[in-house]
Motif scaffolding. Structure first.
Motif, PDB file in Angstrom:
ATOM      1  N   MET A   1       0.843  -1.183   0.000  1.00 25.71           N
ATOM      2  CA  MET A   1       0.000   0.000   0.000  1.00 25.71           C
ATOM      3  C   MET A   1       0.888   1.247   0.000  1.00 25.71           C
ATOM      4  O   MET A   1       1.827   1.328   0.765  1.00 25.71           O
ATOM      5  N   GLN A   2       0.569   2.193  -0.843  1.00 23.59           N
ATOM      6  CA  GLN A   2       1.338   3.430  -0.951  1.00 23.59           C
ATOM      7  C   GLN A   2       1.023   4.357   0.221  1.00 23.59           C
ATOM      8  O   GLN A   2      -0.132   4.511   0.610  1.00 23.59           O
ATOM      9  N   THR A   3       2.059   4.985   0.769  1.00 18.72           N
ATOM     10  CA  THR A   3       1.882   5.991   1.807  1.00 18.72           C
ATOM     11  C   THR A   3       2.040   7.370   1.179  1.00 18.72           C
ATOM     12  O   THR A   3       2.988   7.614   0.423  1.00 18.72           O
ATOM     13  N   ILE A   4       1.108   8.246   1.494  1.00 21.36           N
ATOM     14  CA  ILE A   4       1.110   9.614   0.987  1.00 21.36           C
ATOM     15  C   ILE A   4       1.343  10.555   2.157  1.00 21.36           C
ATOM     16  O   ILE A   4       0.780  10.348   3.240  1.00 21.36           O
ATOM     17  N   THR A   5       2.153  11.579   1.947  1.00 23.28           N
ATOM     18  CA  THR A   5       2.443  12.570   2.985  1.00 23.28           C
ATOM     19  C   THR A   5       1.994  13.941   2.500  1.00 23.28           C
ATOM     20  O   THR A   5       2.248  14.314   1.359  1.00 23.28           O
ATOM     21  N   ILE A   6       1.325  14.642   3.397  1.00 24.56           N
ATOM     22  CA  ILE A   6       1.028  16.055   3.140  1.00 24.56           C
ATOM     23  C   ILE A   6       1.560  16.862   4.313  1.00 24.56           C
ATOM     24  O   ILE A   6       1.627  16.370   5.443  1.00 24.56           O
ATOM     25  N   GLU A   7       1.969  18.078   4.028  1.00 27.53           N
ATOM     26  CA  GLU A   7       2.441  18.996   5.053  1.00 27.53           C
ATOM     27  C   GLU A   7       1.814  20.358   4.815  1.00 27.53           C
ATOM     28  O   GLU A   7       1.604  20.752   3.665  1.00 27.53           O
ATOM     29  N   LEU A   8       1.551  21.046   5.925  1.00 30.81           N
ATOM     30  CA  LEU A   8       0.895  22.342   5.826  1.00 30.81           C
ATOM     31  C   LEU A   8       1.274  23.177   7.042  1.00 30.81           C
ATOM     32  O   LEU A   8       1.233  22.690   8.177  1.00 30.81           O
ATOM     33  N   ASP A   9       1.641  24.431   6.803  1.00 30.32           N
ATOM     34  CA  ASP A   9       1.910  25.363   7.899  1.00 30.32           C
ATOM     35  C   ASP A   9       0.596  25.974   8.363  1.00 30.32           C
ATOM     36  O   ASP A   9      -0.218  26.407   7.546  1.00 30.32           O
ATOM     37  N   ILE A  10       0.417  26.002   9.669  1.00 33.80           N
ATOM     38  CA  ILE A  10      -0.771  26.589  10.273  1.00 33.80           C
ATOM     39  C   ILE A  10      -0.322  27.703  11.205  1.00 33.80           C
ATOM     40  O   ILE A  10       0.563  27.491  12.044  1.00 33.80           O
ATOM     41  N   GLN A  11      -0.918  28.872  11.071  1.00 35.77           N
ATOM     42  CA  GLN A  11      -0.548  30.029  11.891  1.00 35.77           C
ATOM     43  C   GLN A  11      -1.364  30.047  13.185  1.00 35.77           C
ATOM     44  O   GLN A  11      -2.141  30.959  13.450  1.00 35.77           O
ATOM     45  N   ALA A  12      -1.145  29.012  13.964  1.00 39.20           N
ATOM     46  CA  ALA A  12      -1.758  28.863  15.287  1.00 39.20           C
ATOM     47  C   ALA A  12      -0.869  27.896  16.071  1.00 39.20           C
ATOM     48  O   ALA A  12      -0.222  27.030  15.472  1.00 39.20           O
ATOM     49  N   PRO A  13      -0.823  28.037  17.394  1.00 45.00           N
ATOM     50  CA  PRO A  13       0.016  27.138  18.186  1.00 45.00           C
ATOM     51  C   PRO A  13      -0.520  25.710  18.199  1.00 45.00           C
ATOM     52  O   PRO A  13      -1.717  25.467  17.972  1.00 45.00           O
ATOM     53  N   ALA A  14       0.375  24.769  18.482  1.00 44.34           N
ATOM     54  CA  ALA A  14       0.018  23.349  18.474  1.00 44.34           C
ATOM     55  C   ALA A  14      -1.172  23.053  19.391  1.00 44.34           C
ATOM     56  O   ALA A  14      -2.013  22.218  19.056  1.00 44.34           O
ATOM     57  N   HIS A  15      -1.268  23.734  20.520  1.00 46.87           N
ATOM     58  CA  HIS A  15      -2.389  23.489  21.442  1.00 46.87           C
ATOM     59  C   HIS A  15      -3.721  23.747  20.752  1.00 46.87           C
ATOM     60  O   HIS A  15      -4.648  22.937  20.843  1.00 46.87           O
ATOM     61  N   THR A  16      -3.831  24.866  20.053  1.00 46.63           N
ATOM     62  CA  THR A  16      -5.073  25.214  19.355  1.00 46.63           C
ATOM     63  C   THR A  16      -5.343  24.229  18.234  1.00 46.63           C
ATOM     64  O   THR A  16      -6.472  23.748  18.071  1.00 46.63           O
ATOM     65  N   VAL A  17      -4.324  23.910  17.449  1.00 47.94           N
ATOM     66  CA  VAL A  17      -4.490  22.966  16.347  1.00 47.94           C
ATOM     67  C   VAL A  17      -4.933  21.611  16.889  1.00 47.94           C
ATOM     68  O   VAL A  17      -5.846  20.974  16.349  1.00 47.94           O
ATOM     69  N   TRP A  18      -4.331  21.164  17.978  1.00 45.62           N
ATOM     70  CA  TRP A  18      -4.681  19.875  18.580  1.00 45.62           C
ATOM     71  C   TRP A  18      -6.157  19.847  18.993  1.00 45.62           C
ATOM     72  O   TRP A  18      -6.864  18.878  18.708  1.00 45.62           O
ATOM     73  N   GLN A  19      -6.594  20.887  19.645  1.00 45.36           N
ATOM     74  CA  GLN A  19      -7.990  20.932  20.084  1.00 45.36           C
ATOM     75  C   GLN A  19      -8.933  20.890  18.875  1.00 45.36           C
ATOM     76  O   GLN A  19      -9.926  20.163  18.880  1.00 45.36           O
ATOM     77  N   CYS A  20      -8.604  21.642  17.843  1.00 47.91           N
ATOM     78  CA  CYS A  20      -9.440  21.653  16.637  1.00 47.91           C
ATOM     79  C   CYS A  20      -9.412  20.296  15.937  1.00 47.91           C
ATOM     80  O   CYS A  20     -10.423  19.858  15.390  1.00 47.91           O
ATOM     81  N   LEU A  21      -8.276  19.637  15.970  1.00 46.00           N
ATOM     82  CA  LEU A  21      -8.101  18.343  15.328  1.00 46.00           C
ATOM     83  C   LEU A  21      -8.836  17.217  16.049  1.00 46.00           C
ATOM     84  O   LEU A  21      -9.314  16.288  15.414  1.00 46.00           O
ATOM     85  N   THR A  22      -8.969  17.319  17.370  1.00 45.45           N
ATOM     86  CA  THR A  22      -9.431  16.154  18.138  1.00 45.45           C
ATOM     87  C   THR A  22     -10.794  16.286  18.807  1.00 45.45           C
ATOM     88  O   THR A  22     -11.379  15.270  19.171  1.00 45.45           O
ATOM     89  N   LEU A  23     -11.302  17.488  18.999  1.00 42.35           N
ATOM     90  CA  LEU A  23     -12.576  17.640  19.707  1.00 42.35           C
ATOM     91  C   LEU A  23     -13.743  17.652  18.727  1.00 42.35           C
ATOM     92  O   LEU A  23     -13.754  18.441  17.776  1.00 42.35           O
TER      93      LEU A  23
END
Length: 144
Positions: free
Chosen positions: A1-23
């Motif tokens: 199975m092929q693995t695909i990687t994406i990367e993106l810069d987000i102008q917010a701290p990891a704490h905020t991104v984590w909350q948005c990603l998981t809640l």
């Protein structure tokens, strides 16, 4: 199975991104690839072995599916590893970039039904929605 990687810069701290990603209350605000789609519901038991299910639907009701699986490893505000119900694996990393910037890196196993470019573009569009959503939350003072 092929693995695909994406990367993106987000102008917010990891704490905020984590909350948005998981809640769930945040996931429904960004988890779709195009404005003709939405995520009307999200459930998440955020712990190793816990299940998640995010409903993704066309706004016109013509199609929908559940994006679901099980969390395998969770490092709060740093990484999230899970497998989908079809067995494919996903790894998400949040890498602080100094100041209030975070690099989002996602590695996912491609499915056999769609070409790699289509999948990469779809996952990138969803990640871009997450980025815009997290940046709005941070700018509004909602540190999530």
């Amino acid at each position: 199975m092929q693995t695909i990687t994406i990367e993106l810069d987000i102008q917010a701290p990891a704490h905020t991104v984590w909350q948005c990603l998981t809640l769930p209350e945040h996931i429904t605000g960004w988890n779709f690839a195009h404005e003709s789609w939405h995520c009307p519901s999200a459930e998440s038991d955020l712990r190793p072995g816990g299940r998640f299910s995010y409903r993704m639907e066309a706004r016109d009701g013509s199609f929908g599916f559940d994006y679901s699986g099980v969390f395998d490893d969770i490092q709060a505000e740093h990484s999230l590893h899970y497998h989908l119900d079809d067995g494919r694996t996903v790894a998400v990393e949040l890498l602080p970039q100094g100041g209030n910037a975070t690099l989002l890196r996602e590695n996912f196993q491609a499915d056999a039904q769609h070409d790699a470019d289509t999948q990469r573009n779809g996952w990138l569009a969803i990640a871009q929605n997450l980025a815009r959503y997290a940046e709005r939350q941070y700018a509004a003072g909602n540190r999530a």
